[in-house]
Design an enzyme around this catalytic site. Structure first.
Site, short mmCIF file in Angstrom:
data_model
loop_
_atom_site.label_atom_id
_atom_site.label_comp_id
_atom_site.label_asym_id
_atom_site.label_seq_id
_atom_site.Cartn_x
_atom_site.Cartn_y
_atom_site.Cartn_z
N TYR A 146 -0.82 -6.45 -43.47
CA TYR A 146 0.55 -6.09 -43.88
C TYR A 146 1.49 -7.12 -43.26
O TYR A 146 1.39 -7.42 -42.06
CB TYR A 146 0.90 -4.69 -43.38
N ASP A 241 0.63 -14.55 -38.93
CA ASP A 241 1.65 -13.51 -38.79
C ASP A 241 1.40 -12.83 -37.43
O ASP A 241 0.56 -11.94 -37.32
CB ASP A 241 1.53 -12.50 -39.95
N LYS A 269 9.21 -8.01 -33.29
CA LYS A 269 8.92 -6.94 -32.32
C LYS A 269 9.22 -7.34 -30.87
O LYS A 269 10.39 -7.34 -30.47
CB LYS A 269 7.48 -6.46 -32.51
P1 KE4 Z 1 9.39 -5.54 -40.13
O1 KE4 Z 1 10.02 -6.04 -41.42
O2 KE4 Z 1 8.97 -4.09 -40.21
O3 KE4 Z 1 10.24 -5.85 -38.91
O4 KE4 Z 1 8.05 -6.37 -39.90
C1 KE4 Z 1 7.09 -6.41 -40.92
C2 KE4 Z 1 5.74 -6.75 -40.32
C3 KE4 Z 1 5.23 -8.02 -40.49
N1 KE4 Z 1 4.02 -8.37 -39.97
C4 KE4 Z 1 3.28 -7.47 -39.27
C5 KE4 Z 1 1.96 -7.90 -38.72
C6 KE4 Z 1 3.76 -6.16 -39.07
O5 KE4 Z 1 3.00 -5.27 -38.38
C7 KE4 Z 1 5.01 -5.78 -39.60
C8 KE4 Z 1 5.57 -4.39 -39.44
N2 KE4 Z 1 4.74 -3.44 -38.78
C9 KE4 Z 1 4.94 -2.05 -39.16
C10 KE4 Z 1 3.89 -1.19 -38.46
N3 KE4 Z 1 2.59 -1.68 -38.50
C11 KE4 Z 1 6.31 -1.61 -38.84
C12 KE4 Z 1 6.51 -0.12 -38.84
C13 KE4 Z 1 7.21 0.37 -40.08
O6 KE4 Z 1 6.93 -0.16 -41.18
O7 KE4 Z 1 8.06 1.29 -39.92
#
Ligand code: KE4
Length: 429
Positions: A146, A241, A269
């Site tokens: 993801y 990523d 993060k």
């Molecule tokens: P954000 O757009 O949510 O800040 O980041 C996207 C993203 C990109 N790459 C990786 C490896 C990620 O894990 C994420 C976002 N992670 C999720 C949980 N696994 C965020 C939680 C959510 O979607 O509320």
């Protein structure tokens, strides 16, 4: 005190009238587990407290950013001080340089970096940059990884996209994903097949060097090295990523832990200390293409926001103090070893994948190595497991396809209490 969620239930009803699913991000809805999301009133250190006064040892850590735990005094002090000087300038400030310098000094693959306000923006921009740099259109992603919700990356995506059964979301025209090729994690031959067919048209491979979004799945020996070789040979770029793994797995992320250097790195993060942030970085040659230095357009009203920069700097500076990664590793292995013991004791079909301070307990007798094997996990059992833990005051992620994060705020006492609660929870399943 009897466990109750009266206030959360009431708030959830009100929230559902105003926000789709009552939340601002799907995984928080608890739809994949017990059903009623807990509404948090405050958090401190390893603990979060909901509106009904229930206290939890928190292992969600806001999905990864809070490596020091909640309301870390140094991070809060930095944010308060920054806020007293204004919350956003719409103009450059020195903390953007300081954070960029800190990150570039930590990642040898990064000479230059662009800040964003989310991981999604970081990966979306990194793919655009790779396509511009190579003048090629195809990208390769892995099933179960993801990278946020950019249209062409929402293909067999992990995290909430899997949890809610729309790994390839409606609303994304087929033409938008035609150039997104899918490979299998830990399966080099699936990548070679794509390069055989599309080789000269592939701009980049993007992946989580350690997957967190199908639950934790680690790269098998040689996997990352093989991707580096394939991309180099074909003139395509390798994008890591590291939104989750950056500064979590080591001061230089997964790329330094596994010794494989990508062309572009996406971060998020932890680098924002809990405030909205993302970033992508790489060599001067590649990053020099990004506007306004180059023609690849990319922008953001709150990119490099002074409060996020201050929080990130405070968090990373503190994280660099000696012994922190060792402490994270020791606490996590004490917890993971304890979980493995109680899994054995109860005979429940479950296994744990872990690396440094992130892990997943899968209801799957074989530790998953890719999306297919992760999907074989028993999500019904995970839901029951999660619910039992919640009632015991332990907050794991509300989905089988996420990572558990250990922070520097978790104490030995918290770890032992968690092992005990997992033992009791597994016995009832
Ligand atoms: P954000 O757009 O949510 O800040 O980041 C996207 C993203 C990109 N790459 C990786 C490896 C990620 O894990 C994420 C976002 N992670 C999720 C949980 N696994 C965020 C939680 C959510 O979607 O509320």
């Amino acid at each position: 005190m009897k466990f109750k969620l009266t206030k959360s239930k009431r708030l959830y009803k009100a929230a559902q009238r105003l926000m789709p699913g009552g939340v601002n991000s799907p995984v928080r809805s608890f739809n994949a587990v017990s059903g009623t999301p807990v509404f948090i009133s405050r958090a401190k250190g390893a603990y979060i407290y909901d509106e009904d006064g229930n206290k939890y040892i928190d292992y969600m850590s806001s999905w990864g950013p809070l490596i020091h735990g909640h309301a870390d005094p140094d991070v809060v002090r930095a944010v308060k001080s920054a806020a007293s000087r204004g919350t956003s300038y719409g103009a450059p400030c020195s903390d953007e340089i300081s954070l960029a310098r800190f990150i570039a000094a930590s990642f040898k693959s990064i000479d230059m970096i662009r800040m964003t306000s989310s991981g999604t923006e970081a990966t979306m921009s990194a793919v655009r940059l790779a396509r511009a740099h190579t003048s090629r259109d195809y990208i390769v992603k892995f099933e179960g990884c993801y990278h946020g919700h950019a249209d062409y990356l929402l293909v067999k995506a992990g995290s909430g996209a899997t949890t809610f059964g729309s790994p390839s979301s409606p609303g994304v025209p087929k033409s938008f994903t035609d150039k997104t090729l899918l490979a299998k994690y830990n399966d080099v031959s699936s990548v070679q097949k794509l390069y055989k067919k599309y080789g000269g048209k592939i701009a980049a491979i993007i992946l989580e060097p350690v997957a967190g979004n199908m639950g934790v799945v680690t790269p098998e020996a040689g996997f990352l090295e093989a991707l580096r070789k394939i991309t180099k040979k074909s003139g395509s770029l390798l994008i890591f990523d590291e939104v989750i793994t950056g500064f979590r797995l080591s001061p230089g992320g997964a790329q330094s832990k596994y010794g494989v250097t990508p062309d572009i790195t996406c971060l998020g993060k932890i680098i924002g200390g809990g405030l909205p942030v993302g970033a992508f970085g790489g060599s001067r040659k590649i990053m020099g293409l990004v506007a306004p230095e180059g023609p690849v357009y990319q922008a953001g009203t709150l990119s490099g926001n002074p409060l996020a920069m201050a929080a990130g700097l405070a968090s990373l500076t503190k994280l660099k103090q000696r012994g922190n990664y060792k402490k994270l590793r020791e606490h996590t292995s004490a917890l993971v070893n304890g979980l493995s013991d109680v899994i054995k004791k109860t005979g429940v079909k479950a296994s744990v994948n872990s690396v440094e301070s992130m892990f997943t307990l899968f209801f799957n007798d074989v530790p998953p190595t890719d999306y297919e094997s992760a999907l074989r996990s028993n999500t019904k059992k995970y839901s029951k497991f999660f619910d039992n833990l919640l009632k015991a005051g332990i907050m794991f992620p509300p989905s089988q396809f996420e990572a558990v994060f250990v922070s520097l705020a978790h104490t030995e006492k918290d770890i032992n209490k968690t092992i005990e609660a997992v033992y009791k929870s597994l016995k009832t399943i």
